[in-house]
Design an enzyme around this catalytic site. Structure first.
Site, PDB file in Angstrom:
ATOM      1  N   ASP A  35       0.843  -1.186   0.000  1.00 17.92           N
ATOM      2  CA  ASP A  35       0.000   0.000   0.000  1.00 17.92           C
ATOM      3  C   ASP A  35       0.883   1.242   0.000  1.00 17.92           C
ATOM      4  O   ASP A  35       1.901   1.292   0.692  1.00 17.92           O
ATOM      5  CB  ASP A  35      -0.875  -0.034   1.253  1.00 17.92           C
ATOM      6  CG  ASP A  35      -2.142   0.771   1.139  1.00 17.92           C
ATOM      7  OD1 ASP A  35      -2.599   1.011   0.013  1.00 17.92           O
ATOM      8  OD2 ASP A  35      -2.677   1.164   2.190  1.00 17.92           O
TER       9      ASP A  35
ATOM     10  N   GLU B 258       1.057  -0.470  -5.014  1.00 14.80           N
ATOM     11  CA  GLU B 258       0.142   0.636  -5.225  1.00 14.80           C
ATOM     12  C   GLU B 258       1.098   1.816  -5.442  1.00 14.80           C
ATOM     13  O   GLU B 258       1.639   2.361  -4.480  1.00 14.80           O
ATOM     14  CB  GLU B 258      -0.743   0.854  -3.994  1.00 14.80           C
ATOM     15  CG  GLU B 258      -1.734   1.970  -4.171  1.00 14.80           C
ATOM     16  CD  GLU B 258      -2.509   2.261  -2.893  1.00 14.80           C
ATOM     17  OE1 GLU B 258      -3.740   2.360  -2.981  1.00 14.80           O
ATOM     18  OE2 GLU B 258      -1.886   2.409  -1.830  1.00 14.80           O
TER      19      GLU B 258
END
Length: 153
Positions: free
Chosen positions: A16, A53
């Protein structure tokens, strides 16, 4: 990561806000960040799927879609934020989206090919855990959450 691969038999990881892993002590994006270099060269992680990401929260230079550092041959697949944004607009019925929509469905070569990545390096998604449901995305043209008391609607 080694522990999770070797002991728990995890076959991949999604990072993330992965651009934060690419910043040096000065806060700037590095072309070959040490942590990424170590991950992609670690024999224990050689078969693990690595998914980034490829952006972070606050800095413009952190949007790395199509150019997340690979420190060698591309190892990281990337969440394709451009795919997400174009497909949402297409589904919603925005005009003039057919060409962009076709580019996204056919692998986003305009984003990934320049850096030696293939269509399978693009993780195509429309919605995720930290946003609205797909139904909400295509139902409303503006926020409708004024009842939450946060003045954000």
């Amino acid at each position: 990561l080694r522990y999770w691969v070797e002991e728990m038999h995890v076959d991949g990881f999604r990072f993330d806000l992965a651009s934060t892993l690419c910043r040096g002590g000065d806060g700037k994006i590095q072309q070959e960040p040490l942590l990424i270099r170590r991950m992609v060269s670690d024999p224990a992680l050689a078969r693990a799927k690595l998914i980034a990401e490829p952006w972070d929260c606050s800095w413009r230079d952190g949007y790395l879609v199509g150019k997340f550092p690979s420190c060698g041959p591309p190892r990281f697949a990337e969440w394709n934020g451009t795919f997400r944004d174009i497909v949402r607009r297409f589904i919603k019925g925005d005009r003039g989206m057919k060409g962009d929509f076709a580019s996204r469905l056919s692998g986003s070569a305009d984003i990934y090919q320049k850096s030696g990545r293939a269509p399978f390096h693009s993780i195509n998604f429309i919605t995720a855990h930290d946003g609205f449901t797909l139904r909400d995305l295509v139902t409303y043209d503006e926020k409708r959450n004024s009842c939450n008391g946060e003045n954000s609607g």
